[in-house]
Scaffold this motif. Structure first.
Motif, PDB file in Angstrom:
ATOM      1  N   ASP A 194      43.895  21.506  44.217  1.00 45.91           N
ATOM      2  CA  ASP A 194      45.122  21.161  44.784  1.00 45.91           C
ATOM      3  C   ASP A 194      45.655  22.020  45.774  1.00 45.91           C
ATOM      4  OD1 ASP A 194      45.467  18.693  43.057  1.00 45.91           O
ATOM      5  OD2 ASP A 194      46.382  20.142  41.717  1.00 45.91           O
ATOM      6  N   ALA A 195      45.522  23.354  45.676  1.00 45.73           N
ATOM      7  CA  ALA A 195      45.754  24.402  46.657  1.00 45.73           C
ATOM      8  C   ALA A 195      44.990  24.287  47.752  1.00 45.73           C
ATOM      9  CB  ALA A 195      46.043  25.537  46.096  1.00 45.73           C
ATOM     10  N   ALA A 196      43.628  24.005  47.408  1.00 47.99           N
ATOM     11  CA  ALA A 196      42.595  23.807  48.860  1.00 47.99           C
ATOM     12  C   ALA A 196      43.087  22.696  49.359  1.00 47.99           C
ATOM     13  CB  ALA A 196      41.241  23.773  48.019  1.00 47.99           C
ATOM     14  N   ARG A 197      43.408  21.513  48.980  1.00 49.15           N
ATOM     15  CA  ARG A 197      44.008  20.272  49.709  1.00 49.15           C
ATOM     16  C   ARG A 197      44.828  20.698  50.464  1.00 49.15           C
ATOM     17  NH1 ARG A 197      42.586  17.605  44.793  1.00 49.15           N
ATOM     18  NH2 ARG A 197      40.431  16.783  44.709  1.00 49.15           N
ATOM     19  N   ALA A 198      45.923  21.553  50.045  1.00 47.51           N
ATOM     20  CA  ALA A 198      46.985  21.785  51.102  1.00 47.51           C
ATOM     21  C   ALA A 198      46.879  22.725  51.998  1.00 47.51           C
ATOM     22  CB  ALA A 198      48.117  22.406  50.041  1.00 47.51           C
ATOM     23  N   ALA A 199      45.525  23.706  51.964  1.00 48.21           N
ATOM     24  CA  ALA A 199      45.269  24.680  52.577  1.00 48.21           C
ATOM     25  C   ALA A 199      44.917  23.889  54.011  1.00 48.21           C
ATOM     26  CB  ALA A 199      44.206  25.660  52.296  1.00 48.21           C
ATOM     27  N   ARG A 200      45.046  24.832  55.230  1.00 50.13           N
ATOM     28  CA  ARG A 200      44.766  24.442  56.489  1.00 50.13           C
ATOM     29  C   ARG A 200      44.121  25.648  57.159  1.00 50.13           C
ATOM     30  NH1 ARG A 200      45.083  20.310  54.746  1.00 50.13           N
ATOM     31  NH2 ARG A 200      46.308  18.561  55.204  1.00 50.13           N
ATOM     32  N   SER A 201      42.724  26.003  56.936  1.00 52.17           N
ATOM     33  CA  SER A 201      42.168  27.195  57.395  1.00 52.17           C
ATOM     34  C   SER A 201      42.032  27.133  58.983  1.00 52.17           C
ATOM     35  CB  SER A 201      40.752  27.472  56.729  1.00 52.17           C
ATOM     36  OG  SER A 201      41.200  27.544  55.245  1.00 52.17           O
ATOM     37  N   ALA A 202      42.282  28.194  59.631  1.00 48.69           N
ATOM     38  CA  ALA A 202      42.123  28.117  61.026  1.00 48.69           C
ATOM     39  C   ALA A 202      40.548  28.398  61.361  1.00 48.69           C
ATOM     40  CB  ALA A 202      42.823  28.991  61.899  1.00 48.69           C
ATOM     41  N   LEU A 203      40.153  27.746  62.444  1.00 51.61           N
ATOM     42  CA  LEU A 203      38.669  27.995  62.989  1.00 51.61           C
ATOM     43  C   LEU A 203      38.708  29.149  63.916  1.00 51.61           C
ATOM     44  CD1 LEU A 203      37.301  24.660  63.018  1.00 51.61           C
ATOM     45  CD2 LEU A 203      36.230  26.271  61.745  1.00 51.61           C
ATOM     46  N   PRO A 204      37.895  30.100  64.092  1.00 51.64           N
ATOM     47  CA  PRO A 204      37.794  31.153  65.103  1.00 51.64           C
ATOM     48  C   PRO A 204      37.076  30.289  66.265  1.00 51.64           C
ATOM     49  CG  PRO A 204      36.834  32.021  63.088  1.00 51.64           C
ATOM     50  CD  PRO A 204      36.999  30.464  62.887  1.00 51.64           C
ATOM     51  N   ALA A 205      37.560  31.011  67.637  1.00 49.29           N
ATOM     52  CA  ALA A 205      37.209  30.144  68.637  1.00 49.29           C
ATOM     53  C   ALA A 205      35.510  30.249  68.875  1.00 49.29           C
ATOM     54  CB  ALA A 205      37.498  31.054  69.887  1.00 49.29           C
ATOM     55  N   GLU A 206      34.832  31.172  68.108  1.00 51.69           N
ATOM     56  CA  GLU A 206      33.458  31.259  68.370  1.00 51.69           C
ATOM     57  C   GLU A 206      32.816  30.373  67.306  1.00 51.69           C
ATOM     58  OE1 GLU A 206      34.568  34.768  65.906  1.00 51.69           O
ATOM     59  OE2 GLU A 206      35.376  33.844  67.892  1.00 51.69           O
ATOM     60  N   ALA A 207      33.215  29.594  66.184  1.00 50.05           N
ATOM     61  CA  ALA A 207      32.824  29.328  65.118  1.00 50.05           C
ATOM     62  C   ALA A 207      31.954  28.250  65.618  1.00 50.05           C
ATOM     63  CB  ALA A 207      33.866  28.978  64.102  1.00 50.05           C
ATOM     64  N   ALA A 208      32.488  27.014  66.425  1.00 48.69           N
ATOM     65  CA  ALA A 208      31.575  26.061  66.604  1.00 48.69           C
ATOM     66  C   ALA A 208      30.481  26.356  67.470  1.00 48.69           C
ATOM     67  CB  ALA A 208      32.766  24.975  67.599  1.00 48.69           C
ATOM     68  N   GLU A 209      30.780  27.317  68.388  1.00 45.89           N
ATOM     69  CA  GLU A 209      29.484  27.733  69.261  1.00 45.89           C
ATOM     70  C   GLU A 209      28.571  28.363  68.326  1.00 45.89           C
ATOM     71  OE1 GLU A 209      28.583  30.947  72.596  1.00 45.89           O
ATOM     72  OE2 GLU A 209      30.673  30.513  72.273  1.00 45.89           O
ATOM     73  N   THR A 210      28.750  29.227  67.436  1.00 47.78           N
ATOM     74  CA  THR A 210      27.828  29.819  66.452  1.00 47.78           C
ATOM     75  C   THR A 210      27.055  28.881  65.844  1.00 47.78           C
ATOM     76  OG1 THR A 210      29.267  31.962  66.207  1.00 47.78           O
ATOM     77  CG2 THR A 210      27.545  31.456  64.483  1.00 47.78           C
ATOM     78  N   LEU A 211      27.646  27.748  65.187  1.00 50.57           N
ATOM     79  CA  LEU A 211      27.080  26.587  64.360  1.00 50.57           C
ATOM     80  C   LEU A 211      26.036  25.855  65.205  1.00 50.57           C
ATOM     81  CD1 LEU A 211      29.474  25.659  61.704  1.00 50.57           C
ATOM     82  CD2 LEU A 211      27.568  26.780  61.362  1.00 50.57           C
ATOM     83  N   CYS A 212      26.525  25.667  66.356  1.00 53.35           N
ATOM     84  CA  CYS A 212      25.709  24.791  67.479  1.00 53.35           C
ATOM     85  C   CYS A 212      24.363  25.804  67.813  1.00 53.35           C
ATOM     86  CB  CYS A 212      26.365  24.481  68.546  1.00 53.35           C
ATOM     87  SG  CYS A 212      27.689  23.242  68.474  1.00 53.35           S
ATOM     88  N   ALA A 213      24.401  27.091  67.887  1.00 50.81           N
ATOM     89  CA  ALA A 213      23.476  27.843  68.078  1.00 50.81           C
ATOM     90  C   ALA A 213      22.463  27.936  67.215  1.00 50.81           C
ATOM     91  CB  ALA A 213      23.994  29.121  68.491  1.00 50.81           C
TER      92      ALA A 213
END
Length: 579
Positions: A194-213
């Motif tokens: 329940d707490a996890a569903r309410a959470a909204r974790s922010a993404l660092p700017a480089e996270a998407a680039e790291t996963l693509c790489a």
């Protein structure tokens, strides 16, 4: 319920740790079923049942979990006409299908490797749009259908595979086959979802680039994979109570989403996994620092991979993917008995009455047909529908190979290579294969129709070369075998590999003119029998004789100089009866 952080932990690949990670995956799916989905590679048994029970226990109260029946029809899956309500009201009334009724819940797909391509494509479209559109039988409606998919992969052989479109849309891929039943007895703490569903974790700017790489370094071509990994990383951060996604969350996403899709694993990352991360690495600057971050994520992910997967990736073998489409080749013939595939207008005296389809056709017109004092239901001859039944027939691919001296030893070697690639394609489709060789004064059946790829390759390797070219004898031998397969209810396809330059007549006497005439006569006879064929010209340069032979055989012509494996495969698929 988090992934191991210590890359050097000695029990990282122990059964208990593997089961703990599987339960973590269940929690992530329960957090966002429609946004994740899972491929569950597991045989029926207590381990799979325990995982499914764990998933159900984590779902919100009242969330539907629907099992997809095998061989489900389109109207049951997507929705269609509500026949009782339509007959009662005299106007078309829509009825939602299984996917619409499962909106907001999970659809469980047993034996997903046997899912029909059409059904898989329709489910994939619903996953992409989040809705079901129905426009038939006089109705046009749309229902919301945001569902999570649990694909149960129960394939036993290497020639059974999940529909690639659905497998690619499932974020998490799990393999539970290595977990012993005793490991599931370990109780695990229930996470605070329940707490996890309410959470909204922010993404660092480089996270998407790291996963693509990282996806690129792992040889993953799918564009969905890094997007799904990013979603899983955010869910994991919320599950652990973090407000921002960290490297640990990315490592979990790599282990659950990217690694099962990987085709290779960087050797330097594996070496980094063997030593603990140094605190001073975070202080590295510039491009090297970013590269180090990727290596740390890969090292942490490697510590939580299932047993054997990392070794296969390091050996560049890729995951244990099975070839798609197996067992679905062969002609489909309309028959008086077989599998129903719908209905068509017709006379029930010439087929089986399709009652439901007949009522569906009549229902929208009842208000217009109803008269004072008339029966409540009126059916006309135009409403009558009869069942369409089909029987799927196996395909037998008959290789007729010119092993004469005119083929030349080096050309025969190329022909053998081409045949071997075609044999592998036939094996994937679960075709039966046969091998006929002609040289000297006649033809010889080297391999009776079989599904054994080993036997076929062994017979091909032992194929001798040299002597005359009794082309007519080779065509006639292939034709006799094709006729026998046809009588047995199978669909034969003849693949003739030759340069077309015959020099031995049907009688066994030498002579180019008579040999060429006999070969054309045999080719025409094969065409008259209706046998599908493909002529592959094995000469160093395209030969007019081979073209003429293909024309007489009503077959497609393909020249060997341009016949690479991909073109040969496409040509065989086009020559074979469509499924």
């Amino acid at each position: 319920m988090t992934a191991p952080q210590d890359a050097t932990s000695s029990d990282a690949r122990a059964p208990d740790a593997t089961w703990s990670r599987a339960c973590l995956a269940a929690a992530l799916v329960a957090l966002d079923p429609a946004g994740t989905g899972v491929v569950l590679r597991a045989r029926p048994g207590p381990v799979r049942d325990s995982w499914l029970d764990a998933l159900r226990a984590l779902l919100p109260v009242g969330m539907p979990v629907t099992r997809l029946p095998p061989g489900i029809a389109d109207d049951a899956l997507l929705g269609g006409l509500d026949l009782p309500a339509t007959l009662r009201t005299g106007r078309p009334v829509a009825q939602p299908g299984l996917l619409a009724r499962s909106h907001g819940g999970i659809v469980l797909v047993p034996m997903a490797e046997r899912l029909a391509p059409g059904i898989a494509a329709r489910i994939a479209q619903v996953l992409d749009t989040g809705s079901v559109e129905v426009a038939r039988d006089g109705i046009a409606t749309r229902h919301p259908a945001q569902v999570g998919l649990v694909l149960l992969d129960e394939g036993e052989g290497e020639d059974e595979a999940l529909p690639p479109g659905l497998a690619d849309r499932a974020a998490i891929h799990l393999d539970l086959d290595a977990i012993p039943p005793g490991a599931v007895a370990t109780p695990l703490p229930r996470p605070d979802l329940d707490a996890a569903r309410a959470a909204r974790s922010a993404l660092p700017a480089e996270a998407a680039e790291t996963l693509c790489a990282l996806a690129a370094r792992l040889g993953i071509a799918s564009l969905r994979a890094p997007l799904l990994a990013l979603r899983v990383a955010r869910l994991h951060a919320g599950l652990d109570g973090r407000s921002i996604v960290e490297e640990l969350d990315l490592a979990v996403a790599v282990a659950l989403v990217l690694a099962p899709r990987a085709r290779t694993w960087p050797q330097d990352a594996d070496e980094a996994a063997a030593e603990p991360p140094r605190p001073d690495r975070d202080d590295e600057a510039g491009p090297a620092g970013q590269e180090s971050g990727e290596d740390r994520i890969l090292a942490a992910a490697a510590a939580s991979l299932p047993p054997g997967l990392l070794a296969r990736l390091l050996a560049h073998e890729g995951p244990r993917n099975r070839s798609p489409g197996a067992g679905r080749a062969g002609a489909v013939a309309q028959a008086q008995r077989g599998r129903p595939v719908g209905a068509r207008p017709g006379d029930p005296r010439r087929g089986r009455l399709a009652l439901i389809e007949t009522l569906r056709a009549a229902a929208p017109w009842q208000r217009l047909r109803r008269a004072e004092g008339a029966a409540r239901l009126r059916i006309t001859a135009d409403d009558l529908r009869i069942r369409r039944l089909v029987q799927r027939r196996e395909t037998t691919t008959i290789f007729a190979v010119d092993a004469s001296g005119s083929a030349a030893l080096e050309r025969l070697a190329e022909a053998k290579g081409a045949v071997e690639s075609l044999l592998a394609e036939c094996y994937v489709r679960r075709d039966r294969v046969a091998l006929v060789a002609f040289r000297g004064r006649g033809a010889e059946l080297l391999l009776v129709p079989t599904r054994s790829l080993v036997r076929a390759k062994r017979a091909l390797a032992a194929l001798p070369g040299g002597g005359g070219t009794p082309l007519a004898a080779g065509i006639e031998a292939a034709g006799r075998l094709a006729a026998a397969e046809r009588r047995a209810g199978r669909s034969p396809v003849v693949l003739l590999l030759t340069d077309g330059r015959a020099n031995v007549a049907r009688s066994g006497a030498p002579g180019r003119a008579q040999a060429a005439s006999d070969a054309l006569s045999a080719a025409r006879a094969l065409a008259q029998e209706g046998t599908r064929a493909l002529v592959i010209d094995t000469a160093a340069r395209p030969q007019d004789a081979a073209r003429a032979l293909a024309a007489a055989m009503a077959a497609r012509y393909l020249a060997m100089p341009q016949a690479d494996a991909a073109r040969l495969t496409r040509a065989v698929r086009e020559a074979a009866p469509s499924c």
